[in-house]
Design a protein around this motif. Structure first.
Motif, PDB file in Angstrom:
ATOM      1  N   GLU A   1      -5.710   6.698   2.818  1.00 29.01           N
ATOM      2  CA  GLU A   1      -4.508   6.266   3.727  1.00 29.01           C
ATOM      3  C   GLU A   1      -3.808   8.044   4.573  1.00 29.01           C
TER       4      GLU A   1
ATOM      5  N   LEU B   1      -6.751   5.931  -1.510  1.00 29.39           N
ATOM      6  CA  LEU B   1      -7.141   5.226  -0.809  1.00 29.39           C
ATOM      7  C   LEU B   1      -7.599   5.605   0.996  1.00 29.39           C
TER       8      LEU B   1
ATOM      9  N   SER C   1       0.399  -1.519  -0.228  1.00 29.57           N
ATOM     10  CA  SER C   1      -0.124  -0.424  -0.183  1.00 29.57           C
ATOM     11  C   SER C   1       0.835   1.161   0.001  1.00 29.57           C
TER      12      SER C   1
END
Length: 204
Positions: free
Chosen positions: A153, A151, A87
């Motif tokens: 994050e 995403l 990620s």
């Protein structure tokens, strides 16, 4: 002359060139471009004065090659991390850990990069190299932050601004580590990552 002898001679030439570059990195890093003479590099390398001209025509040539090494190495380190698997958060974490795990001896290259960007005396070609690779590096980081924001994050801030912040933070930490070599457990990677991570995204 046999191929084996040719190969051995080439190995000797390569070792001497690397010896000169290592000496140049140390001297330029410690004294700066303007404060360095060819004789300083030769003395640090413990080689004869005339030998250096078999490899480099001037101290400018040595500096340019060292600057290119400094900026290319930094760029490649970040490129490999950004384009690796995992990620965006995991890649940022791995990249940060990798950069701060770099041996302190490489600090001379950091100082060369720093003076290339701040000194008015360095060769123009070295400055052009800095501009090229710095721009490419920031683009990589911008893409990473942009991906992480999509995403959920990373915090929703301008991706290029975050890339600049991260780059500035790295430079500041490396400079601090060089200034205070006795520091231990610095930096804390988690502290850095929290600056960019969305609070709703929890990672140990």
């Amino acid at each position: 002359m046999s191929p084996r002898v040719d190969e051995q001679n080439q190995q000797i030439r390569d070792r001497r060139k690397q010896q000169l570059l290592a000496a140049g990195a140390k001297v330029f890093g410690e004294r700066g471009y303007a404060g360095t003479k060819i004789s300083d590099i030769v003395g640090e390398a413990e080689l004869s004065h005339g030998l250096i001209y078999h490899y480099f025509s001037s101290k400018e040539d040595i500096y340019i090659e060292l600057a290119k090494t400094a900026f290319m190495t930094s760029y490649e380190t970040i490129r490999r991390a950004v384009q690796s698997s995992g990620s965006p958060y995991e890649r940022l974490k791995a990249m940060t850990e990798g950069i701060f795990a770099t041996p302190r001896e490489s600090g001379h290259f950091f100082l060369i990069a720093l003076q290339t960007n701040t000194s008015k005396t360095v060769p123009e070609e070295a400055l052009a190299i800095s501009r090229e690779y710095s721009a490419k590096t920031l683009d990589l980081l911008k893409d990473l932050f942009q991906e992480g924001q999509k995403l959920g994050e990373f915090i929703q801030e301008d991706p290029m601004g975050q890339a600049l912040m991260y780059s500035s933070l790295l430079n500041g930490v490396v400079f601090t580590r060089l200034t205070y070599p006795s520091l231990e457990r610095f930096p804390q990677i988690g502290q850095i990552l929290r600056m960019f991570t969305d609070t709703r995204f929890v990672k140990e």
